[in-house]
Structures are given as structure tokens and as C-alpha cells.
Design a protein around this motif. Structure first.
Motif, PDB file in Angstrom:
ATOM      1  N   ASP A 191     -33.867  81.620  92.387  1.00 24.88           N
ATOM      2  CA  ASP A 191     -34.721  82.140  91.326  1.00 24.88           C
ATOM      3  C   ASP A 191     -36.178  82.216  91.757  1.00 24.88           C
ATOM      4  OD1 ASP A 191     -32.500  82.299  89.741  1.00 24.88           O
ATOM      5  OD2 ASP A 191     -33.011  80.586  88.480  1.00 24.88           O
ATOM      6  N   THR A 199     -38.491  85.576  91.843  1.00 23.01           N
ATOM      7  CA  THR A 199     -39.752  85.652  91.112  1.00 23.01           C
ATOM      8  C   THR A 199     -40.899  85.986  92.062  1.00 23.01           C
ATOM      9  OG1 THR A 199     -38.962  84.078  89.471  1.00 23.01           O
ATOM     10  CG2 THR A 199     -41.346  84.357  89.635  1.00 23.01           C
ATOM     11  N   SER A 254     -38.642  90.327  82.143  1.00 26.58           N
ATOM     12  CA  SER A 254     -37.286  90.356  81.578  1.00 26.58           C
ATOM     13  C   SER A 254     -36.291  89.643  82.492  1.00 26.58           C
ATOM     14  CB  SER A 254     -36.836  91.792  81.298  1.00 26.58           C
ATOM     15  OG  SER A 254     -36.669  92.510  82.485  1.00 26.58           O
ATOM     16  N   GLN A 300     -36.805  85.931  82.013  1.00 22.46           N
ATOM     17  CA  GLN A 300     -36.269  85.502  80.717  1.00 22.46           C
ATOM     18  C   GLN A 300     -34.747  85.397  80.768  1.00 22.46           C
ATOM     19  OE1 GLN A 300     -38.181  88.483  78.305  1.00 22.46           O
ATOM     20  NE2 GLN A 300     -39.765  87.050  77.628  1.00 22.46           N
ATOM     21  N   LYS A 301     -34.087  86.321  81.461  1.00 20.02           N
ATOM     22  CA  LYS A 301     -32.630  86.258  81.597  1.00 20.02           C
ATOM     23  C   LYS A 301     -32.194  85.001  82.339  1.00 20.02           C
ATOM     24  CE  LYS A 301     -31.933  91.214  81.781  1.00 20.02           C
ATOM     25  NZ  LYS A 301     -31.686  92.337  82.698  1.00 20.02           N
ATOM     26  N   ARG A 302     -33.000  84.598  83.319  1.00 22.49           N
ATOM     27  CA  ARG A 302     -32.665  83.430  84.138  1.00 22.49           C
ATOM     28  C   ARG A 302     -33.215  82.133  83.555  1.00 22.49           C
ATOM     29  NH1 ARG A 302     -35.427  83.709  88.570  1.00 22.49           N
ATOM     30  NH2 ARG A 302     -36.500  85.656  88.288  1.00 22.49           N
ATOM     31  N   HIS A 303     -33.920  82.219  82.424  1.00 19.94           N
ATOM     32  CA  HIS A 303     -34.548  81.053  81.784  1.00 19.94           C
ATOM     33  C   HIS A 303     -35.471  80.328  82.768  1.00 19.94           C
ATOM     34  CE1 HIS A 303     -31.932  81.686  78.379  1.00 19.94           C
ATOM     35  NE2 HIS A 303     -30.907  81.707  79.207  1.00 19.94           N
ATOM     36  N   ASP A 304     -36.229  81.126  83.516  1.00 18.87           N
ATOM     37  CA  ASP A 304     -37.152  80.622  84.530  1.00 18.87           C
ATOM     38  C   ASP A 304     -38.542  80.523  83.895  1.00 18.87           C
ATOM     39  OD1 ASP A 304     -38.697  80.107  86.762  1.00 18.87           O
ATOM     40  OD2 ASP A 304     -38.379  82.073  87.683  1.00 18.87           O
ATOM     41  N   ASN A 305     -38.898  79.341  83.413  1.00 17.98           N
ATOM     42  CA  ASN A 305     -40.160  79.167  82.688  1.00 17.98           C
ATOM     43  C   ASN A 305     -41.380  79.500  83.534  1.00 17.98           C
ATOM     44  OD1 ASN A 305     -38.957  78.388  80.287  1.00 17.98           O
ATOM     45  ND2 ASN A 305     -38.854  76.250  80.920  1.00 17.98           N
ATOM     46  N   ILE A 342     -41.529  83.275  83.741  1.00 21.12           N
ATOM     47  CA  ILE A 342     -41.944  83.838  82.451  1.00 21.12           C
ATOM     48  C   ILE A 342     -43.458  83.725  82.302  1.00 21.12           C
ATOM     49  CG2 ILE A 342     -41.830  83.508  79.950  1.00 21.12           C
ATOM     50  CD1 ILE A 342     -38.862  82.652  80.379  1.00 21.12           C
TER      51      ILE A 342
END
Length: 125
Positions: free
Chosen positions: A53, A57, A85, A88-93, A96
Motif C-alpha cells: 500500500d 501511495t 479514492s 480510501q478503498k484500501r483504508h490507508d489513512n 487519504i
């Protein structure tokens, strides 16, 4: 016998993942050299080859920043929204936050300060 097969498969899988990660990291370094087209090519390939991830990013962020540095705000915005987006799909704060900041930068450059403030505020959370 089954246990040793599992261990061999696990070691092979880990080594392939590590090789792909090093390849993506090398492409990100290469994306900082050369001309605009070369930058984009390497950043796009780094995203395609990224296995984690954080690498995805970083690759999307580099891709967006290349467009920002080349004064292509429309493409910078599209890459930043794509990064947002995807994060957000990967819940990567962390992703985001980073891409909210980039989208806020786009709106600041366009003098849309209420939207810029909103995204900067979301980035700080």
C-alpha cells in the motif's frame, strides 16, 4: 513432506514479493530523473509493480506531483483524486491524508478557498 512443500512455496512467494517491491522502489527513484515523459513513465510503472500500500501511495503521489511540477493542474487533480479514492478503498489513512492535501493544493491554486480549506482540514485529521 507437505510441510516442507508449504515452506518452500512460502519462501518463494516472499522472495518474489521482495523483488517486486525493490523494482517499484527503483522505478520511483528513476521517476525523479530525466524529462517529463520519462518521469511519468517510471511513476506509472512503479504504481503497476507496487506490491504494498505504501508503495502504491508513493507512486500515485509522485505521478500527481510530476503533473503539478509541469503546471498541468487538470492532470494533477485527476491523479490526486485517483490516489484519494484508491487510498480510501484500501483504508490507508496516511494515503487519504496525503491525497486530501494534494486536492486541497489544487483548489488553492484555482482560488477556490472553501474547497481547499475543506481538503486541508480533512488531511489534518
Amino acid at each position: 513432506m507437505c510441510r516442507s512443500t508449504f515452506i518452500v512455496a512460502f519462501v518463494l512467494l516472499c522472495s518474489v514479493s521482495a523483488i517486486a517491491q525493490r523494482s517499484a522502489e527503483k522505478l520511483l527513484v528513476e521517476s525523479k530523473k530525466g524529462t517529463g515523459e520519462i518521469h511519468l513513465l517510471y511513476a506509472q510503472r512503479a504504481f503497476d509493480e507496487a506490491s504494498t500500500d505504501s508503495l502504491k501511495t508513493a507512486a500515485l503521489d509522485r505521478y500527481a506531483m510530476i503533473h503539478f511540477e509541469n503546471d498541468s493542474l487538470r492532470l494533477f487533480y485527476k491523479a490526486s483524486k485517483l490516489g484519494l479514492s484508491d487510498a480510501q478503498k484500501r483504508h490507508d489513512n496516511w494515503g487519504i491524508s496525503r491525497f486530501h492535501y494534494r486536492v486541497g493544493t489544487y483548489y488553492r491554486e484555482k482560488n477556490v478557498f472553501d474547497s481547499a480549506y475543506y481538503h486541508y482540514f480533512r488531511a489534518s485529521k
